[in-house]
Design a protein around this motif. Structure first.
Motif, short mmCIF file in Angstrom:
data_model
loop_
_atom_site.label_atom_id
_atom_site.label_comp_id
_atom_site.label_asym_id
_atom_site.label_seq_id
_atom_site.Cartn_x
_atom_site.Cartn_y
_atom_site.Cartn_z
N LEU A 161 0.80 -1.23 0.04
CA LEU A 161 -0.19 0.11 0.02
C LEU A 161 0.92 1.13 0.04
O LEU A 161 0.43 2.21 -0.54
CB LEU A 161 -0.96 -0.24 1.25
CG LEU A 161 -2.11 -0.94 0.97
CD1 LEU A 161 -2.96 -1.08 2.56
CD2 LEU A 161 -3.02 -0.89 0.10
N LEU A 162 2.00 1.11 0.74
CA LEU A 162 3.04 2.47 0.71
C LEU A 162 3.86 2.50 -0.86
O LEU A 162 4.25 3.44 -1.06
CB LEU A 162 3.86 2.20 1.66
CG LEU A 162 3.56 2.21 2.91
CD1 LEU A 162 4.76 1.93 4.11
CD2 LEU A 162 3.42 3.74 3.49
N GLY A 163 3.69 1.37 -1.65
CA GLY A 163 4.26 1.59 -2.80
C GLY A 163 5.92 1.44 -2.80
O GLY A 163 6.63 1.83 -3.52
N ILE A 164 6.19 0.78 -1.58
CA ILE A 164 7.59 0.60 -1.27
C ILE A 164 8.14 -0.90 -0.98
O ILE A 164 7.29 -1.82 -0.42
CB ILE A 164 8.15 1.19 0.29
CG1 ILE A 164 7.51 2.64 0.07
CG2 ILE A 164 9.43 0.98 0.36
CD1 ILE A 164 8.38 3.71 -0.82
N PRO A 165 9.16 -1.51 -1.91
CA PRO A 165 9.52 -2.91 -1.69
C PRO A 165 9.98 -3.23 -0.32
O PRO A 165 10.43 -2.45 0.40
CB PRO A 165 10.81 -2.76 -2.74
CG PRO A 165 10.76 -1.59 -3.41
CD PRO A 165 10.14 -0.71 -2.82
N PRO A 166 9.52 -4.49 0.08
CA PRO A 166 9.78 -4.88 1.50
C PRO A 166 11.20 -4.63 2.03
O PRO A 166 11.39 -4.42 3.08
CB PRO A 166 9.50 -6.35 1.51
CG PRO A 166 8.43 -6.43 0.32
CD PRO A 166 8.93 -5.53 -0.79
#
Length: 233
Positions: A161-166
């Protein structure tokens, strides 16, 4: 992350209970009130400890089974949430260094999420009470995913949802279940044990930074400096 080039941290995901706010005593009082409805009066804090970090749903599912309570988990959740909020409205304490950390991250344009095992109703109300809501780009309850902590689902969904890779996310957690979930999601993790009695659960050793003395040893400025430099090590 062994043998893999370390990635820069671009987003920070917070647990709520025991990490941002000192809510465990409030939950304990709410659970005692809930149990009293069913004539169960031997529930103590030592029994509560082993559930710290588990989702409300998983905790109440266990309670229902262990104490042979006939009510549904959904009904138990509604009752406990009411007891909890009645207490929490006037008794929710934010850890001061955590507020400072949120402010530092916000000032430096980091994206932030809250990923908690509490129900959505509780999360929304506590963020409103504490005035923390505007810090977060995403808020998420374990109710919204298939499995609660220690499964990585809630953290992976937050990253999505943040649009950031883990691998570019940092998680702050106070429980061994939360640390396991963060590392199962291939994220960085700062572990700040709520209960600091030794020996700590082995899961805490999975974290990238372990503050063995808990929240009293957490410094917003030191944590910020550490996360800015971790990929350079």
């Amino acid at each position: 992350m062994t043998n893999v080039k370390k990635q820069a941290i671009k987003a920070v995901i917070f647990d709520l209970d025991g990490t941002l706010v000192d809510s465990e005593p409030n939950y304990f009082e709410a659970e005692k009130k809930l149990f009293a409805e069913y004539g169960i009066n031997n529930f103590d804090f030592e029994m509560k400890k082993k559930y710290v970090g588990k989702s409300t749903k998983d905790t109440l599912t266990d309670y229902k089974k262990n104490y042979s309570i006939e009510e549904s988990v959904e009904t138990l959740t509604k009752k406990m949430n009411k007891y909890y909020l009645d207490i929490a409205k006037n008794n929710t304490v934010i850890f001061p260094e955590m507020r400072k950390f949120l402010e530092l991250l916000k000032a430096n344009n980091y994206r932030m999420a809250l990923a908690s095992g509490s129900s959505s109703e509780i999360i929304d109300e506590i963020l409103f009470i504490t005035g923390l809501k505007d810090f977060f780009d995403v808020t998420l309850s374990s109710e919204s995913v298939r499995k609660g902590k220690p499964a990585p689902d809630v953290f992976l969904e937050a990253a999505k949802l943040l649009g950031i890779p883990p691998e570019n996310c940092l998680v702050l957690e106070d429980s061994n279940y939360g640390v396991e979930a963060a590392k199962n999601a291939s994220m960085y993790c700062i572990a700040i044990p709520y209960f600091t009695e030794k020996p700590l659960a082995q899961s805490f050793l999975m974290s990238d930074l372990l503050l063995k003395d808990g929240i009293k040893s957490f410094s917003a400025e030191k944590a910020f400096k550490w996360m800015r430099n971790i990929h350079k090590e």
